[in-house]
Write a protein that holds these residues in place. Structure first.
Motif, PDB file in Angstrom:
ATOM      1  N   ILE A 101       0.978  -1.155   0.027  1.00  0.00           N
ATOM      2  CA  ILE A 101      -0.039   0.102  -0.260  1.00  0.00           C
ATOM      3  C   ILE A 101       0.764   1.175   0.327  1.00  0.00           C
ATOM      4  CG2 ILE A 101      -1.222   1.585   1.601  1.00  0.00           C
ATOM      5  CD1 ILE A 101      -2.799  -1.487   2.100  1.00  0.00           C
ATOM      6  N   ILE A 102       1.478   1.145   0.695  1.00  0.00           N
ATOM      7  CA  ILE A 102       2.641   2.105   1.314  1.00  0.00           C
ATOM      8  C   ILE A 102       3.504   2.695  -0.567  1.00  0.00           C
ATOM      9  CG2 ILE A 102       5.098   3.225   1.744  1.00  0.00           C
ATOM     10  CD1 ILE A 102       3.867   1.613   4.017  1.00  0.00           C
ATOM     11  N   LEU A 103       4.106   1.296  -0.712  1.00  0.00           N
ATOM     12  CA  LEU A 103       4.789   1.405  -2.085  1.00  0.00           C
ATOM     13  C   LEU A 103       3.753   1.826  -3.369  1.00  0.00           C
ATOM     14  CD1 LEU A 103       7.299   0.785  -3.724  1.00  0.00           C
ATOM     15  CD2 LEU A 103       6.485  -1.762  -3.679  1.00  0.00           C
TER      16      LEU A 103
ATOM     17  N   SER B 171       9.559   6.631 -11.256  1.00  0.00           N
ATOM     18  CA  SER B 171       8.523   5.995 -10.262  1.00  0.00           C
ATOM     19  C   SER B 171       8.205   4.537 -11.147  1.00  0.00           C
ATOM     20  CB  SER B 171       6.954   6.952 -10.412  1.00  0.00           C
ATOM     21  OG  SER B 171       6.363   6.087  -8.919  1.00  0.00           O
ATOM     22  N   ILE B 172       8.083   4.252 -11.297  1.00  0.00           N
ATOM     23  CA  ILE B 172       7.877   2.522 -11.981  1.00  0.00           C
ATOM     24  C   ILE B 172       9.113   1.808 -11.768  1.00  0.00           C
ATOM     25  CG2 ILE B 172       7.325   0.739 -13.546  1.00  0.00           C
ATOM     26  CD1 ILE B 172       5.600   3.657 -15.147  1.00  0.00           C
ATOM     27  N   THR B 173      10.624   2.835 -12.232  1.00  0.00           N
ATOM     28  CA  THR B 173      11.559   1.649 -11.647  1.00  0.00           C
ATOM     29  C   THR B 173      11.239   1.586 -10.466  1.00  0.00           C
ATOM     30  OG1 THR B 173      12.216   2.909 -14.134  1.00  0.00           O
ATOM     31  CG2 THR B 173      14.584   2.081 -12.778  1.00  0.00           C
ATOM     32  N   ALA B 174      11.240   2.595  -9.799  1.00  0.00           N
ATOM     33  CA  ALA B 174      12.204   2.372  -8.141  1.00  0.00           C
ATOM     34  C   ALA B 174      11.462   1.938  -7.765  1.00  0.00           C
ATOM     35  CB  ALA B 174      11.247   4.143  -7.387  1.00  0.00           C
ATOM     36  N   MET B 175       9.154   1.263  -8.166  1.00  0.00           N
ATOM     37  CA  MET B 175       8.525   0.178  -7.743  1.00  0.00           C
ATOM     38  C   MET B 175       8.707  -0.712  -7.557  1.00  0.00           C
ATOM     39  SD  MET B 175       4.434  -0.184  -8.610  1.00  0.00           S
ATOM     40  CE  MET B 175       4.860  -0.175 -10.337  1.00  0.00           C
ATOM     41  N   PHE B 176       9.711  -1.031  -8.885  1.00  0.00           N
ATOM     42  CA  PHE B 176      10.387  -2.349  -9.244  1.00  0.00           C
ATOM     43  C   PHE B 176      11.829  -2.818  -8.325  1.00  0.00           C
ATOM     44  CE2 PHE B 176       7.567  -2.700 -12.867  1.00  0.00           C
ATOM     45  CZ  PHE B 176       7.080  -3.928 -13.117  1.00  0.00           C
TER      46      PHE B 176
ATOM     47  N   PHE C 168      12.889   3.348  -2.504  1.00  0.00           N
ATOM     48  CA  PHE C 168      11.853   3.898  -3.541  1.00  0.00           C
ATOM     49  C   PHE C 168      12.875   4.632  -3.698  1.00  0.00           C
ATOM     50  CE2 PHE C 168       9.088   6.390  -5.192  1.00  0.00           C
ATOM     51  CZ  PHE C 168       7.913   5.895  -6.197  1.00  0.00           C
ATOM     52  N   PHE C 169      12.868   5.766  -2.599  1.00  0.00           N
ATOM     53  CA  PHE C 169      13.616   7.091  -3.323  1.00  0.00           C
ATOM     54  C   PHE C 169      15.296   7.391  -3.302  1.00  0.00           C
ATOM     55  CE2 PHE C 169      10.124   9.206  -1.239  1.00  0.00           C
ATOM     56  CZ  PHE C 169       9.269   9.382  -2.528  1.00  0.00           C
TER      57      PHE C 169
ATOM     58  N   TYR D  83       9.568  -5.089 -19.525  1.00  0.00           N
ATOM     59  CA  TYR D  83      10.387  -5.571 -18.997  1.00  0.00           C
ATOM     60  C   TYR D  83      11.348  -3.658 -18.652  1.00  0.00           C
ATOM     61  CZ  TYR D  83      10.133 -10.817 -19.622  1.00  0.00           C
ATOM     62  OH  TYR D  83       9.953 -12.155 -19.930  1.00  0.00           O
ATOM     63  N   ILE D  84      10.955  -3.064 -19.049  1.00  0.00           N
ATOM     64  CA  ILE D  84      11.815  -2.367 -19.269  1.00  0.00           C
ATOM     65  C   ILE D  84      12.032  -1.290 -18.550  1.00  0.00           C
ATOM     66  CG2 ILE D  84      10.825  -0.161 -19.972  1.00  0.00           C
ATOM     67  CD1 ILE D  84      13.778  -0.254 -22.100  1.00  0.00           C
ATOM     68  N   TYR D  85      11.435  -0.897 -17.685  1.00  0.00           N
ATOM     69  CA  TYR D  85      11.984  -0.703 -15.690  1.00  0.00           C
ATOM     70  C   TYR D  85      12.253  -1.896 -14.949  1.00  0.00           C
ATOM     71  CZ  TYR D  85       9.443   2.821 -17.984  1.00  0.00           C
ATOM     72  OH  TYR D  85       8.493   4.097 -19.396  1.00  0.00           O
ATOM     73  N   PRO D  86      11.425  -2.557 -14.923  1.00  0.00           N
ATOM     74  CA  PRO D  86      12.414  -3.803 -14.341  1.00  0.00           C
ATOM     75  C   PRO D  86      14.143  -3.864 -14.941  1.00  0.00           C
ATOM     76  CG  PRO D  86      10.233  -4.986 -14.604  1.00  0.00           C
ATOM     77  CD  PRO D  86      10.893  -3.747 -15.659  1.00  0.00           C
ATOM     78  N   VAL D  87      13.954  -4.457 -15.824  1.00  0.00           N
ATOM     79  CA  VAL D  87      15.825  -4.431 -16.529  1.00  0.00           C
ATOM     80  C   VAL D  87      16.283  -2.902 -15.825  1.00  0.00           C
ATOM     81  CG1 VAL D  87      16.969  -4.596 -17.988  1.00  0.00           C
ATOM     82  CG2 VAL D  87      15.225  -5.701 -18.310  1.00  0.00           C
ATOM     83  N   LEU D  88      16.057  -1.527 -16.337  1.00  0.00           N
ATOM     84  CA  LEU D  88      16.499  -0.744 -15.659  1.00  0.00           C
ATOM     85  C   LEU D  88      16.551  -0.698 -14.099  1.00  0.00           C
ATOM     86  CD1 LEU D  88      17.708   1.812 -16.138  1.00  0.00           C
ATOM     87  CD2 LEU D  88      15.588   3.038 -16.173  1.00  0.00           C
ATOM     88  N   SER D  89      15.859  -1.257 -12.959  1.00  0.00           N
ATOM     89  CA  SER D  89      16.475  -1.218 -11.969  1.00  0.00           C
ATOM     90  C   SER D  89      17.249  -1.763 -11.638  1.00  0.00           C
ATOM     91  CB  SER D  89      14.894  -1.513 -11.540  1.00  0.00           C
ATOM     92  OG  SER D  89      13.947  -2.919 -11.088  1.00  0.00           O
ATOM     93  N   LYS D  90      17.129  -2.939 -12.074  1.00  0.00           N
ATOM     94  CA  LYS D  90      17.932  -4.152 -12.018  1.00  0.00           C
ATOM     95  C   LYS D  90      19.784  -4.255 -12.261  1.00  0.00           C
ATOM     96  CE  LYS D  90      19.327  -8.079 -10.545  1.00  0.00           C
ATOM     97  NZ  LYS D  90      19.865  -8.326  -8.480  1.00  0.00           N
ATOM     98  N   PHE D  91      20.276  -3.536 -13.862  1.00  0.00           N
ATOM     99  CA  PHE D  91      20.989  -3.327 -14.168  1.00  0.00           C
ATOM    100  C   PHE D  91      21.537  -2.312 -14.525  1.00  0.00           C
ATOM    101  CE2 PHE D  91      19.250  -7.283 -15.191  1.00  0.00           C
ATOM    102  CZ  PHE D  91      20.234  -8.750 -14.647  1.00  0.00           C
TER     103      PHE D  91
END
Length: 230
Positions: A22-24, A41-46, A64-65, A124-132
């Protein structure tokens, strides 16, 4: 009775996870409001949900931030590219719908294929960005190649993502208002959390084990792990 009030009780663990989502979700929505910041924001969520799936995260807001700040530049550029592409596809499909005959059929199939491709990359684009860590071009390339290479997971995640969104269009005012309230409360983060179980399995294929750290990655592109990220 003591077991029930134990904080390790499954009920409290579940409720804690719900509270985190809920917070996220609220964080993601608020940070998406300026539009231009939606990608970060979407990248931070993932970034957070990938950690949650691995049971590595306890500070939702701080993490997140942290990701929001670190990925802001690349995420914003990617978001603008995806936004412009979506608008072009939308207007092209509207124009095609005004045509008739075989020309309509051919162009409709072509643009539908581009739309499916767009959705796969968006997934995939935002999860990939958040990971690599990678360049923007390589991030797009890897998102596309992963989506194709792991097509069964991709199709399953598309269903997980599309079904809740499709339910919002049920022609019943009470049902729609209830679903909208759930989306605002937890919907986007819950979808990201569910999909993150699959992304963790997928990304593990591109992260070398410690003993193989010196070897080249079996990956669609250059995918150096973000280290602390996810």
């Amino acid at each position: 009775m003591d077991r029930f009030f134990n904080m390790d009780n499954k009920f409290f663990v579940f409720m804690g996870r719900v509270a985190d989502l809920i917070i996220l979700n609220l964080l993601c929505i608020v940070c998406c409001i300026p539009i231009i910041t939606a990608g970060a924001s979407i990248t931070a969520m993932f970034y957070v949900t990938l950690k949650m799936v691995r049971n590595e995260e306890s500070y939702i807001i701080r993490s997140f931030f942290k990701s929001f700040k670190e990925n802001f530049k690349q995420a914003t550029i990617i978001h603008l590219i995806m936004l412009v592409t979506a608008l072009l596809l939308f207007f092209d499909i509207r124009i095609v719908n005004q045509l008739q005959g075989s020309m309509y059929q051919v162009l409709f199939v072509i643009f539908m294929a581009f739309t499916v491709l767009y959705l796969m990359i968006f997934l995939y684009i935002y999860p990939v960005l958040s990971k690599f860590y990678n360049t923007i071009k390589a991030t797009f390339t890897n998102a596309f190649l992963m989506a194709i290479r792991h097509l069964p997971y991709t199709l399953l995640m598309l269903v997980i993502t599309a079904v809740p969104v499709a339910l919002l269009f049920i022609p019943d005012a009470r049902v729609m208002s209830t679903l909208m309230m759930l989306f605002v409360l937890v919907g986007f983060a819950l979808i990201a959390y569910c999909n993150s179980f699959f992304f963790v399995k997928i990304f593990d294929n591109y992260i070398p084990k410690e003993e193989d750290a010196g070897d080249s990655l079996d990956s669609p592109g250059n995918l150096p792990d973000n280290g602390d990220q996810a």
